[in-house]
Motif scaffolding. Structure first.
Motif, mmCIF file in Angstrom:
data_model
loop_
_atom_site.group_PDB
_atom_site.id
_atom_site.type_symbol
_atom_site.label_atom_id
_atom_site.label_comp_id
_atom_site.label_asym_id
_atom_site.label_seq_id
_atom_site.Cartn_x
_atom_site.Cartn_y
_atom_site.Cartn_z
ATOM 1 N N TYR A 1 0.852 -1.195 0.000
ATOM 2 C CA TYR A 1 0.000 0.000 0.000
ATOM 3 C C TYR A 1 0.885 1.241 0.000
ATOM 4 O O TYR A 1 1.745 1.396 0.876
ATOM 5 C CB TYR A 1 -0.922 -0.032 1.218
ATOM 6 N N SER A 2 0.659 2.123 -0.983
ATOM 7 C CA SER A 2 1.514 3.295 -1.164
ATOM 8 C C SER A 2 0.684 4.557 -1.351
ATOM 9 O O SER A 2 -0.458 4.519 -1.813
ATOM 10 C CB SER A 2 2.411 3.113 -2.398
ATOM 11 N N ASP A 3 1.290 5.691 -1.009
ATOM 12 C CA ASP A 3 0.680 6.984 -1.295
ATOM 13 C C ASP A 3 1.481 7.684 -2.398
ATOM 14 O O ASP A 3 2.363 7.081 -3.034
ATOM 15 C CB ASP A 3 0.577 7.839 -0.031
ATOM 16 N N SER A 4 1.156 8.948 -2.665
ATOM 17 C CA SER A 4 1.903 9.786 -3.611
ATOM 18 C C SER A 4 1.978 9.177 -5.006
ATOM 19 O O SER A 4 2.947 9.384 -5.741
ATOM 20 C CB SER A 4 3.310 10.067 -3.070
ATOM 21 N N ASN A 5 0.951 8.404 -5.363
ATOM 22 C CA ASN A 5 0.834 7.830 -6.706
ATOM 23 C C ASN A 5 2.005 6.909 -7.062
ATOM 24 O O ASN A 5 2.421 6.830 -8.226
ATOM 25 C CB ASN A 5 0.705 8.936 -7.762
ATOM 26 N N GLN A 6 2.535 6.199 -6.072
ATOM 27 C CA GLN A 6 3.605 5.233 -6.316
ATOM 28 C C GLN A 6 2.982 3.908 -6.765
ATOM 29 O O GLN A 6 2.314 3.236 -5.987
ATOM 30 C CB GLN A 6 4.429 5.039 -5.048
ATOM 31 N N ARG A 7 3.242 3.551 -8.016
ATOM 32 C CA ARG A 7 2.577 2.419 -8.649
ATOM 33 C C ARG A 7 3.551 1.257 -8.839
ATOM 34 O O ARG A 7 4.737 1.472 -9.073
ATOM 35 C CB ARG A 7 2.031 2.843 -10.012
#
Length: 456
Positions: A312-318
């Motif tokens: 699970y990531s924030d800041s649009n880290q794909r």
């Protein structure tokens, strides 16, 4: 689609009939008085989504807003124009102390830090609760909420997860539960938050102490938190970036991008470990960007291994598409859920766009064979209908919200210890390998007069 272990069979076979088992549409209900409307108290009447919650519930022909509570007098006056006959107050405690017999249900749309104290007060007074996400702000509060709903099974609860009405999201749950993609290998979810919009103090600016706006009761806004001065970039919406009040991008979006994974797999009860990577430890503000791995121990034929990692990531880290066996291309959005299975990959956007990938070929998820029809559903009205005994789909009652929020909060709280694996024992409310983490990121010291009541 081929049937898999039913929800009731799973509950019986695991002995998990208590906390943490998804119960879409299974809430026991107590119909309101015959020939009467459901009387609702709205707490947090404007804010980010408080007005939407209040107005949409009021549009139900069998519900009415009879009370308005907000710590900001201007917001109260604005809402009172919509509901001129409703009583008003600034302090939620006075509503329960003096007017509890005047309402049946409560909407809680306040900042994150005050969710648990208000919701638990409502449950203690036998009120149905619609609560905004994230369900709570502290890990300990998850257990408090679970105890309360176990003790009050006739109360209908719902987390603010309006995106679950989209047919693509409901289809994703059906596909995962059917097992048509094979055993689950790993889950991925990410959000584009935080961002420079109006909801976050993106640059982490800390002003000097200021006088609060005249309309705002700052002491009541603080609620359970320790006294401190008012500052810029906080009220009305940027509190999300502050450690003591909000939950950052991960907490804010958790219910919208993690939910389908938990609806699809009842076996994901409580994680055993979390690691969050971040450039610096969270302090006064939440840190960014964050990449978290939340690990679950599973013993089920629905999983490829005995452990299921949820990234699970924030800041649009794909994640890399190539690493997941997908062809080159762009992901469909900045807020997404991906489940990798042995027989394919499910990719779902927050808005309900659903792709199923098998052997490099994509199928529109809504065209998968064997799916049921997905009738139009109003998220807010489903809560009211369930209270009134009308059969419907109640998506994200608190029993589900607790599991989703636990995963999101673990990712958030672990950002105080970036790069360190924390071994989590929910029953003990402890990180078994880190005493400092147990002492500092599991619970809060509630200010006098604002501690949540014990329920159950």
């Amino acid at each position: 689609m081929p049937p898999r272990l039913s929800r009731r069979e799973f509950i019986r076979s695991t002995g998990a009939a208590g906390l943490g088992v998804a119960t879409v549409g299974w809430s026991r209900v107590v119909p309101a008085q015959s020939n009467s409307k459901l009387r609702v108290l709205s707490i947090g009447v404007v804010g980010t989504i408080g007005a939407k919650d209040r107005k949409t519930v009021a549009e139900h022909p069998s519900a009415e807003i009879v009370g308005l509570c907000d710590v900001d007098e201007e917001y109260l006056a604005e809402a009172a124009e919509d509901h001129p006959d409703a009583f008003t107050c600034k302090d939620y405690r006075t509503a329960f102390a003096d007017r509890a017999d005047e309402f049946d249900a409560v909407i809680v749309a306040t900042p994150d830090h005050s969710h648990a104290t208000i919701m638990l007060t409502a449950l203690a007074h036998d009120k149905h609760v619609y609560g905004q996400k994230p369900l709570v702000h502290q890990l300990e509060e998850i257990v408090l909420i679970e105890r309360a709903i176990a003790a009050k099974p006739d109360l209908v609860t719902q987390v603010g997860n309006q995106r679950m009405v989209y047919p693509g999201r409901r289809a994703a749950v059906e596909i995962l539960r059917s097992g048509v993609l094979g055993k689950a290998v790993a889950g991925y979810a990410w959000t584009g938050s935080p961002n420079r919009g109006s909801y976050f103090n993106f640059d982490r600016e800390l002003s000097g102490p200021l006088s609060p706006p005249e309309s705002l009761d700052w002491d009541l806004w603080l609620g359970p938190c320790a006294e401190r001065p008012y500052r810029e970039h906080l009220v009305p919406t940027k509190w999300r970036s502050w450690w003591d009040f909000g939950s950052g991008g991960l907490g804010d979006w958790g219910v919208h991008v993690l939910d389908v994974i938990f609806f699809g797999y009842d076996e994901l009860l409580s994680p055993i470990a979390v690691t969050t990577h971040a450039p610096a430890a969270a302090d006064t503000f939440h840190t960014r960007p964050c990449q978290s791995t939340i690990t679950y121990a599973v013993d089920s034929e629905n999983f490829a291994r005995k452990f299921f990692p949820l990234h699970y990531s924030d800041s649009n880290q794909r994640p890399s598409r190539a690493a997941l066996g997908l062809p080159a291309g762009e992901w469909a959005g900045s807020n997404m859920t991906v489940v990798v299975c042995e027989g394919g990959v499910l990719a779902l956007s927050a808005g309900g766009g659903l792709e199923i990938w098998r052997d490099g070929t994509m199928t529109d998820g809504l065209e998968m064979p064997g799916l049921p029809e997905f009738p139009e559903l109003n998220h807010w009205h489903a809560w009211v209908d369930t209270i009134l005994g009308v059969e419907t789909e109640l998506r994200t009652p608190f029993v589900d919200g607790a599991r989703i929020t636990e995963a999101a909060l673990l990712a958030v709280k672990a950002s105080r210890f970036p790069g360190q694996e924390l071994r989590w024992d929910k029953a003990a409310l402890a990180f078994t390998n880190n005493d400092e983490a147990t002492a500092t990121i599991v619970k809060r010291n509630y200010r006098d007069g604002f501690a949540p009541p014990a329920v159950g």
